[in-house]
Design an enzyme around this catalytic site. Structure first.
Site, mmCIF file in Angstrom:
data_model
loop_
_atom_site.group_PDB
_atom_site.id
_atom_site.type_symbol
_atom_site.label_atom_id
_atom_site.label_comp_id
_atom_site.label_asym_id
_atom_site.label_seq_id
_atom_site.Cartn_x
_atom_site.Cartn_y
_atom_site.Cartn_z
ATOM 1 N N HIS A 16 0.870 -1.189 0.000
ATOM 2 C CA HIS A 16 0.000 0.000 0.000
ATOM 3 C C HIS A 16 0.898 1.228 0.000
ATOM 4 O O HIS A 16 1.633 1.455 0.954
ATOM 5 C CB HIS A 16 -0.901 0.001 1.240
ATOM 6 C CG HIS A 16 -1.816 -1.176 1.291
ATOM 7 N ND1 HIS A 16 -3.094 -1.142 0.773
ATOM 8 C CD2 HIS A 16 -1.634 -2.432 1.758
ATOM 9 C CE1 HIS A 16 -3.655 -2.336 0.933
ATOM 10 N NE2 HIS A 16 -2.796 -3.135 1.527
ATOM 11 N N HIS A 136 -8.489 -10.540 -0.823
ATOM 12 C CA HIS A 136 -8.458 -10.374 0.640
ATOM 13 C C HIS A 136 -9.428 -11.421 1.181
ATOM 14 O O HIS A 136 -10.642 -11.252 1.085
ATOM 15 C CB HIS A 136 -8.883 -8.958 1.045
ATOM 16 C CG HIS A 136 -8.809 -8.741 2.537
ATOM 17 N ND1 HIS A 136 -7.910 -7.886 3.121
ATOM 18 C CD2 HIS A 136 -9.494 -9.314 3.552
ATOM 19 C CE1 HIS A 136 -8.051 -7.938 4.440
ATOM 20 N NE2 HIS A 136 -9.015 -8.784 4.727
ATOM 21 N N HIS A 174 -1.834 -12.258 1.883
ATOM 22 C CA HIS A 174 -1.493 -12.212 3.319
ATOM 23 C C HIS A 174 -2.151 -13.324 4.139
ATOM 24 O O HIS A 174 -2.938 -13.058 5.030
ATOM 25 C CB HIS A 174 -1.818 -10.833 3.916
ATOM 26 C CG HIS A 174 -3.110 -10.199 3.494
ATOM 27 N ND1 HIS A 174 -4.323 -10.834 3.583
ATOM 28 C CD2 HIS A 174 -3.374 -8.976 2.972
ATOM 29 C CE1 HIS A 174 -5.262 -10.026 3.133
ATOM 30 N NE2 HIS A 174 -4.715 -8.897 2.751
ATOM 31 N N ASP A 247 2.451 -6.447 2.406
ATOM 32 C CA ASP A 247 1.257 -5.748 2.892
ATOM 33 C C ASP A 247 1.651 -4.514 3.703
ATOM 34 O O ASP A 247 0.930 -4.122 4.620
ATOM 35 C CB ASP A 247 0.339 -6.666 3.701
ATOM 36 C CG ASP A 247 -1.076 -6.113 3.816
ATOM 37 O OD1 ASP A 247 -1.411 -5.162 3.072
ATOM 38 O OD2 ASP A 247 -1.838 -6.613 4.653
HETATM 39 O O1 DOR Z 1 -3.966 -4.179 7.853
HETATM 40 C C1 DOR Z 1 -4.355 -3.866 6.737
HETATM 41 N N1 DOR Z 1 -4.167 -2.629 6.251
HETATM 42 N N2 DOR Z 1 -5.015 -4.762 6.004
HETATM 43 C C2 DOR Z 1 -5.596 -4.441 4.856
HETATM 44 O O2 DOR Z 1 -6.200 -5.307 4.265
HETATM 45 C C3 DOR Z 1 -5.560 -3.058 4.338
HETATM 46 C C4 DOR Z 1 -4.422 -2.333 4.879
HETATM 47 C C5 DOR Z 1 -4.524 -0.837 4.682
HETATM 48 O O3 DOR Z 1 -4.807 -0.399 3.569
HETATM 49 O O4 DOR Z 1 -4.289 -0.104 5.649
HETATM 50 ZN ZN ZN Z 2 -3.095 -5.122 1.868
#
Ligand code: DOR
Ligand code: ZN
Length: 344
Positions: A16, A136, A174, A247
């Protein structure tokens, strides 16, 4: 004892990057260690069109400056998304994959898919053109215990999906449970999984270690030790179905240390060091290059990277904070010492 390890340049198959100031602050950490990364599309608004993905890709390239780094863009699936847009984006080399968030499963997933079974046109298209579906894998049913949501997804949703679309390329993102690991390793299906550093290194006790620990909170949530061990065994197994996906999910420190803290762990700055410490502890150094640099590319049908990176055995202290002001983030393993150093 091995003092240094040189591997083909690796890729991060799940990251991300956010947008704006945070993008500018975090992208370089990934670009420093990885040649390519799958960029998750859960911005506000999400990346659901070719134009939006191209524009986001340009902002990423501007953020990483002159680093030799290729962002691989993804399309965020919604109930109403047009399969023709996806197919054209893939053909034009803009989209590398589609990301399926069950609606409300996690950060910025409100526009996600309410009923996977209703995505028939999209799933048929992905299967026909060989484009990967990144999932997911958690049910969103509030009646299901949060620690069981991945295992229930595997049974209720993933099993039927693989039966209905036998040639659909799937990456279960993940993974955190023994059930998910077993499914991916054993299925008679083109399926793979990414694994994060945190799900290899810590279990759910870390969430409550002497008090509530928001920086250990991510989704899927950390599980009990038996699951960590199963996921760890899968990671170091050498299976071509298992590959690196951090992730890395930065949230500004105030959004984590809050009455309703955001899910996400920022692990990009020391990602390779963290993963390598796991492979080292498991006596699995010979399997590290496959996990980090080969299995993902082969599954996606992309060329392996040229060039190498080297890690050396050395003590490296993870700082307490990275960035300032609006981009001040607490990194994974803050304040601890890792046994490997990324030497470039
Ligand atoms: O912990 C997470 N953060 N899991 C996710 O699926 C999305 C991600 C986020 O975009 O912050
Ligand atoms: Zn993610």
């Amino acid at each position: 004892m091995t003092q240094s390890l040189t591997i083909r340049r690796p890729d991060d198959w799940h990251v991300h990057f956010r947008d704006g100031a945070m993008l500018d602050a975090v992208a370089r950490h990934t670009a420093r260690q990885f040649a390519r990364a799958i960029i998750m599309p859960n911005l506000t608004p999400p990346v659901t069109s070719i134009d939006a993905a191209r524009a986001y890709r340009d902002r990423i390239l501007a953020a990483v400056g002159d680093a030799a780094f290729t962002p691989l863009m993804t399309c965020y699936l919604t109930d109403g998304i047009d399969p023709a847009e996806i197919e054209r984006g893939y053909a034009e080399g803009v989209f590398a994959a589609c990301k399926l968030y069950p609606a409300h499963a996690t950060t910025n997933s409100a526009h996600g898919v309410t009923d996977i079974r209703a995505l028939t046109g999209v799933l048929e298209t992905l299967q026909r053109i060989g484009m990967p579906l990144l999932i997911h894998g958690e049910v969103t049913d509030k009646a299901i215990d949060i620690f069981d949501r991945e295992a229930v997804f595997v049974e209720r949703t993933l099993g039927p999906l693989t039966r209905d679309y036998p040639a659909l390329k799937i990456v279960l993102e993940h993974i955190t449970t023994a059930e998910a690991a077993a499914f991916v390793l054993e299925a008679d299906h083109p399926i793979a999984a990414t694994i994060t550093p945190q799900h290899l290194m810590i279990n759910r006790n870390a969430l409550f270690d002497g008090g509530l620990r928001p920086h250990a909170y991510c989704l899927p949530v950390l599980k009990r030790e038996t699951h960590r061990l199963a996921v760890r065994a899968a990671a170091v197994s050498g299976s071509p179905r298992i590959f690196l996906g951090t992730d890395s999910a930065p949230h500004v420190v105030g959004a984590k240390e809050s009455g309703c803290g955001c899910a996400g762990i920022f692990n990009a700055p020391f990602a390779l060091e963290a993963y390598l410490s796991v492979f080292d502890a498991e006596g699995a150094l010979p399997h590290f290059e496959g996990f980090a640099s080969e299995h993902g590319a082969r599954f996606y049908g992309l060329p392996l990277n040229e060039g190498t990176v080297t890690l050396v055995r050395d003590a490296v202290v993870v700082p307490d904070r990275i960035g300032k002001g609006d981009t001040s983030v607490v990194p994974f393993l803050a304040g601890t010492t890792l046994g490997w150093r990324f030497a470039g």
